[in-house]
Design an enzyme around this catalytic site. Structure first.
Site, PDB file in Angstrom:
ATOM      1  N   PHE A  20       0.906  -1.163   0.049  1.00 26.03           N
ATOM      2  CA  PHE A  20       0.085   0.033  -0.029  1.00 26.03           C
ATOM      3  C   PHE A  20       0.819   1.204  -0.021  1.00 26.03           C
ATOM      4  CE2 PHE A  20      -2.678  -3.329   1.844  1.00 26.03           C
ATOM      5  CZ  PHE A  20      -3.674  -3.146   1.253  1.00 26.03           C
ATOM      6  N   GLU A  21       0.319   2.268  -0.681  1.00 27.25           N
ATOM      7  CA  GLU A  21       0.827   3.604  -0.768  1.00 27.25           C
ATOM      8  C   GLU A  21       1.399   4.189   0.560  1.00 27.25           C
ATOM      9  OE1 GLU A  21      -1.057   7.255  -2.162  1.00 27.25           O
ATOM     10  OE2 GLU A  21      -2.712   5.763  -2.572  1.00 27.25           O
ATOM     11  N   THR A  22       0.443   3.769   1.414  1.00 28.06           N
ATOM     12  CA  THR A  22       0.695   4.187   2.974  1.00 28.06           C
ATOM     13  C   THR A  22       1.789   3.651   3.697  1.00 28.06           C
ATOM     14  OG1 THR A  22      -0.983   2.534   3.423  1.00 28.06           O
ATOM     15  CG2 THR A  22      -1.663   4.893   3.124  1.00 28.06           C
TER      16      THR A  22
END
Lengths: 318, 254
Positions: free
Chosen positions: B50-52
């Site tokens: 995930f980009e997070t």
């Protein structure tokens, strides 16, 4: 320090602000609601994907200009509702970047360099179309004159080396506010779960306000220093704030509140209903504890995180 | 045959495309369902990313956002945005990533608009904006794109180019300074599209059971090659079972 005191001392009308968290997680909501209650306006907001907090600041009329990568809130608002309204009706100045670009801007600010490069965005309208007018940029003397710049890679030698880079100007907010699981009395910060861009945002700011679920003696923070992200000397105010990210989540402590976020989604679509929302849930209470009382212990218990998952397993999220 | 929804069909079609050991970048909703399904269908050793900053999460429940606490549980590590995007920009790890994206508009070269319809300064409809989409589209080895097959989505020219595909085709992506990469597949609720190896223009690659090519063409506003289109196999009972029992037992995405 109380939240009311921390906000009134550091967050001034017209100041440049950034808040931590990401969409529906770990937004410093107690601080956001306090800013709205104190009617601090004309804020210049720097955001990557800060979600709920950004939408509420815009909705309450606190924001004059925003530099942002993503105005959405997951399933609860594919596009944040008050953000969308404000842009479609020309209520705020806005400038679009990508998430990595905004992260690099905070990082540049934290590092004390004027810009950082990336190859993200080459060939796109993020480079071509500028939201802030040249007049606005000229008048706002704290902003760079350019949104960004493209430069030839000065180190290029091989064919596979990137020929060009996008230079992103640094951001140094007057204030960054983050909400975390645990902090020491002097301000040492420990974030559990994803840090998002909180660390870069915190270090880029002149002043840092930290609210926390658990406030402990500074000595206790020294037992597992590997779990800490920010040293005490960066922090201007520490506020002990139970459920301080509510209605967004705080990993390991509580989940987001699907009921509240769905209610917000419904009320935010209509100006009159939104005014009544603000009246009841923000202006109608004196502090965040009173908002929690209004929501009720039963609902707060329902979103309580379980071990080891760190969220409310089995929570009805439909 | 059990009944499945078009959303489930889309998730399965995308999941079948994911290769084993690939690093799968995914966003919210249907793309997350596809990434989760891939681990049970075609790519047991794929890694959800995930980009997070969450890497290889144990997704016991479907997250409703990429920042949902559900992505943070039992990961290889929980980092941040700076690390996540650097992993995709990195010349060694970036090409191993397949990105799954969605958008409001797509053009013949797979460029995406997720920012605004109408005038950028005061748009008729404002969307969320790039988020990490432009970064992913700029950096990674290949992307899979989800679209709804309705009028106004497949357009000759985007109102705003948020995320780069092949730009104007014919090598313009590399000339702009971007890495090779770009969209490989577009998955809609009626059909799948791919991109011509040479011209990089979109063509119709497949259509779903019960869907007529003319029905698809009605919604596409640019000339489209349909000669290579073949039927796409329906969702199997086994695939549907995976979606409903293993990926999304609460039925949040259907």
């Amino acid at each position: 320090m109380s939240m009311a005191e921390a906000i009134s001392r550091f967050v001034k009308p017209g100041c440049h602000l950034s808040i931590g968290g990401f969409t529906l997680n770990r937004n410093p909501m107690a601080a956001v609601y306090e800013i709205i209650r104190q009617r601090i306006d004309n804020l210049h907001l720097y955001a990557h994907s800060n979600g709920q907090g950004v939408d509420e600041l815009i909705g309450a009329g606190c924001v004059r200009a925003i530099e942002i990568a993503y105005g959405g809130n997951g399933r609860f608002a594919p596009t944040c509702i008050r953000f969308r309204k404000a842009i479609e009706t020309g209520q705020i100045h806005f400038e679009d970047y990508s998430n990595y670009q905004m992260t690099l801007r905070f990082m540049a600010g934290a590092m004390g360099v004027p810009f950082l490069p990336t190859t993200s965005g080459l060939g796109t309208d993020i480079l071509q179309k500028w939201g802030f007018s040249p007049e606005f940029r000229e008048a706002e003397t704290r902003l760079p004159r350019e949104k960004l710049l493209v430069m030839d890679n000065p180190f290029r030698r091989q064919d596979e080396d990137p020929p060009k880079v996008v230079l992103l100007p640094a951001v140094n907010p007057d204030v960054t506010i983050i909400h975390v699981q645990k902090a020491g009395r002097e301000g040492t910060v420990s974030i559990n779960g994803l840090t998002f861009a909180d660390v870069e945002q915190a270090k880029a700011a002149r002043h840092l306000i930290v609210s926390c679920e658990e406030l402990v003696e500074e000595d206790e923070m020294r037992l597992e220093p590997g779990e800490n992200q920010l040293p005490f000397f960066l922090v201007d105010a520490v506020v002990h704030q139970f459920y301080g990210a509510y209605p967004t989540a705080c990993y390991g402590c509580y989940d987001y509140d699907p009921q509240f976020l769905k209610m917000y989604q419904r009320l935010a679509k209509d100006d009159a209903l939104y005014a009544s929302y603000l009246g009841e849930y923000v202006y109608g209470v004196d502090n965040h504890q009173q908002l929690c009382d209004l929501v009720g212990r039963e609902q707060l218990q329902r979103i309580r995180a379980v071990n080891p998952q760190g969220y409310a397993a089995g929570l009805d999220r439909r | 045959m059990m009944d499945y929804t078009l959303t489930e069909m889309m998730a399965v079609v995308a999941a079948r495309e994911i290769r084993d050991e690939e690093i799968v970048f995914c966003g919210t909703g249907i793309s997350m369902l596809a990434a989760m399904a891939a681990k049970h269908i075609s790519a047991p050793r794929s890694v959800i990313f995930f980009e997070t900053g969450a890497i290889d999460s144990l997704l016991e429940e479907i997250p409703l956002a990429v920042a949902d606490s559900r992505v943070m549980y039992h990961t290889a590590l929980n980092g941040g945005l700076a690390d996540a995007f650097a992993t995709m920009q990195n010349p060694f790890t970036g090409p191993r990533v397949v990105g799954i994206l969605g958008a409001a508009q797509i053009d013949p070269f797979g460029n995406l608009n997720s920012t605004a319809i109408g005038d950028y300064d005061q748009p008729r409809i404002r969307f969320s904006g790039s988020g990490g989409a432009c970064d992913v589209a700029s950096f990674v080895g290949r992307t899979i794109i989800f679209m709804r097959q309705v009028k106004g989505r497949f357009v000759e020219k985007l109102d705003y180019l948020t995320s780069p595909g092949y730009l104007d085709g014919n090598g313009s992506r590399q000339r702009a300074g971007l890495r090779p990469g770009g969209p490989e597949l577009v998955v809609t609720d009626k059909a799948v599209f791919r991109f011509d190896e040479k011209s990089k223009r979109m063509y119709l690659a497949g259509y779903y059971p019960g869907i007529k090519v003319a029905e698809i063409m009605e919604t596409v506003e640019f000339p489209l090659d349909c000669n290579r289109a073949v039927p796409v196999p329906a969702v199997t009972d086994k695939e549907l079972q995976i979606l409903r029992q293993k990926c999304d037992p609460q039925g949040l995405i259907r």
